[in-house]
Write a protein that holds these residues in place. Structure first.
Motif, PDB file in Angstrom:
ATOM      1  N   TYR A 197       4.398   4.980  15.307  1.00 50.05           N
ATOM      2  CA  TYR A 197       3.671   6.235  15.073  1.00 50.05           C
ATOM      3  C   TYR A 197       2.663   6.084  13.935  1.00 50.05           C
ATOM      4  O   TYR A 197       1.559   6.652  13.992  1.00 50.05           O
ATOM      5  N   MET A 198       3.020   5.331  12.924  1.00 47.65           N
ATOM      6  CA  MET A 198       2.088   5.115  11.811  1.00 47.65           C
ATOM      7  C   MET A 198       0.816   4.419  12.280  1.00 47.65           C
ATOM      8  O   MET A 198      -0.294   4.778  11.881  1.00 47.65           O
ATOM      9  N   LYS A 199       0.972   3.414  13.129  1.00 48.68           N
ATOM     10  CA  LYS A 199      -0.197   2.690  13.635  1.00 48.68           C
ATOM     11  C   LYS A 199      -1.126   3.595  14.422  1.00 48.68           C
ATOM     12  O   LYS A 199      -2.337   3.372  14.467  1.00 48.68           O
ATOM     13  N   ARG A 200      -0.551   4.589  15.059  1.00 42.58           N
ATOM     14  CA  ARG A 200      -1.353   5.524  15.856  1.00 42.58           C
ATOM     15  C   ARG A 200      -1.674   6.810  15.099  1.00 42.58           C
ATOM     16  O   ARG A 200      -2.105   7.793  15.687  1.00 42.58           O
ATOM     17  N   LYS A 201      -1.435   6.765  13.790  1.00 43.19           N
ATOM     18  CA  LYS A 201      -1.772   7.864  12.898  1.00 43.19           C
ATOM     19  C   LYS A 201      -1.052   9.167  13.258  1.00 43.19           C
ATOM     20  O   LYS A 201      -1.538  10.260  12.961  1.00 43.19           O
ATOM     21  N   GLU A 236      -0.723   9.765   3.554  1.00 37.45           N
ATOM     22  CA  GLU A 236      -1.746  10.040   4.559  1.00 37.45           C
ATOM     23  C   GLU A 236      -1.833  11.530   4.873  1.00 37.45           C
ATOM     24  O   GLU A 236      -2.908  12.049   5.200  1.00 37.45           O
ATOM     25  N   LEU A 237      -0.725  12.220   4.776  1.00 35.12           N
ATOM     26  CA  LEU A 237      -0.696  13.661   5.038  1.00 35.12           C
ATOM     27  C   LEU A 237      -1.121  14.480   3.820  1.00 35.12           C
ATOM     28  O   LEU A 237      -1.095  15.724   3.860  1.00 35.12           O
ATOM     29  N   GLN A 238      -1.487  13.771   2.734  1.00 39.52           N
ATOM     30  CA  GLN A 238      -1.919  14.420   1.492  1.00 39.52           C
ATOM     31  C   GLN A 238      -0.829  15.346   0.938  1.00 39.52           C
ATOM     32  O   GLN A 238      -1.065  16.505   0.596  1.00 39.52           O
ATOM     33  N   MET A 239       0.373  14.792   0.903  1.00 39.85           N
ATOM     34  CA  MET A 239       1.519  15.482   0.308  1.00 39.85           C
ATOM     35  C   MET A 239       2.039  14.625  -0.836  1.00 39.85           C
ATOM     36  O   MET A 239       3.058  13.938  -0.726  1.00 39.85           O
ATOM     37  N   PRO A 240       1.324  14.609  -1.952  1.00 39.83           N
ATOM     38  CA  PRO A 240       1.647  13.680  -3.047  1.00 39.83           C
ATOM     39  C   PRO A 240       3.036  13.890  -3.647  1.00 39.83           C
ATOM     40  O   PRO A 240       3.682  12.929  -4.068  1.00 39.83           O
TER      41      PRO A 240
END
Length: 280
Positions: A197-201, A236-240
């Motif tokens: 899933y990570m590879k396919r964003k 990547e989801l901008q959830m720091p």
């Protein structure tokens, strides 16, 4: 004259037909005697002795044939149950998992109170544990967690049932060790899906899979890899904040990195296999 010739030809044809049928009958009779009477003089002890010898020598096809003949001739008695187990094991060793499981299930159904019924449950687990292992698995550095895990799940359930029904069985210690290995395989399988899933964003799907590993497979070597995925996916989801939580947990529990590498040894064959990427 023509009538006489026709009669003569008919008689010749009839003679040839009778002779041919007689010859065919003789050949058929000969074949039947070879198969039907093959075990005509054998008693139960003879069957068991020859079947065991065939099994011990690795000739499981012959062993199956003999055990099936023994079971057909002597379907009752004290040794009949043992014969059912013996043929189930022979099926297993002959790489016929469906027949082995069917034979084990039949034994369980017919002999639910047998002292050996725990072995039937254990054998079902072994069959599924080893199902599908072929040339690639034996001789190349493949990762079983990257392939279909349905048999692994069935094997885990088989061994779990053994532990639940027969906690004092002599097969329990081995079953527990195999369950640990199966649990590790199932956990790493979830990690591979999360990486996919990570590879396919598909970061949310990756987070769900990685969290599933952390929550359900807490004591497996897959956990640090799942935490790494959580770090990357939350970033990547901008959830720091969530990414920082995953990093904190990782560094607290695995300060020196994953304690168990994905490959036991980074041999040349491992590197080539990973480079080719046939399992991804």
């Amino acid at each position: 004259m023509r009538l006489i010739l026709i009669k003569f030809l008919f008689i010749c044809f009839l003679s040839l037909s009778i002779g041919g049928c007689q010859t065919l009958k003789e050949l058929t009779a000969g074949d039947t005697s070879d198969t039907t009477d093959e075990y005509a003089d054998w008693n139960a002890d003879k069957f068991r002795k020859e079947a065991k010898a065939a099994s011990d020598s690795g000739n499981y096809e012959k062993a199956i044939k003999l055990y099936e003949a023994l079971e057909a001739r002597y379907p009752f008695g004290e040794e009949a149950a043992q014969t059912q187990l013996d043929v189930a094991y022979a099926y297993f060793k002959n790489d016929d998992p469906e027949a082995a499981i069917a034979a084990a299930d039949r034994f369980i159904k017919i002999n639910p109170r047998s002292p050996a019924v725990d072995y039937a449950y254990y054998l079902k687990g072994l069959v599924n544990y080893n199902r599908g292992i072929g040339f690639i698995d034996r001789y190349l550095p493949t990762d079983t967690s990257q392939r279909d895990t349905s048999s692994a799940r069935e094997a885990y359930d088989n061994f779990a049932e053994l532990l639940r029904r027969f906690p004092e069985s002599k097969y329990v210690p081995d079953a527990k060790q195999r369950m640990i290995a199966l649990n590790n395989t199932l956990a790493m399988h979830e990690v591979h899906i999360a990486r996919f899933y990570m590879k396919r964003k598909a970061y949310i799907a990756a987070v769900n899979r990685a969290n599933h590993v952390v929550e359900k497979y807490q004591r497996t070597p897959a956990v640090p890899y799942a935490l790494q995925i959580l770090q990357a996916a939350y970033t990547e989801l901008q959830m720091p904040d969530l990414a920082a939580d995953a990093t904190r947990i990782y560094e607290l529990n695995f300060p020196e990195g994953p304690p168990v590498p994905e490959h036991k040894s980074a041999t040349l064959s491992n590197k080539i296999w990973d480079f080719i990427g046939l399992e991804e």
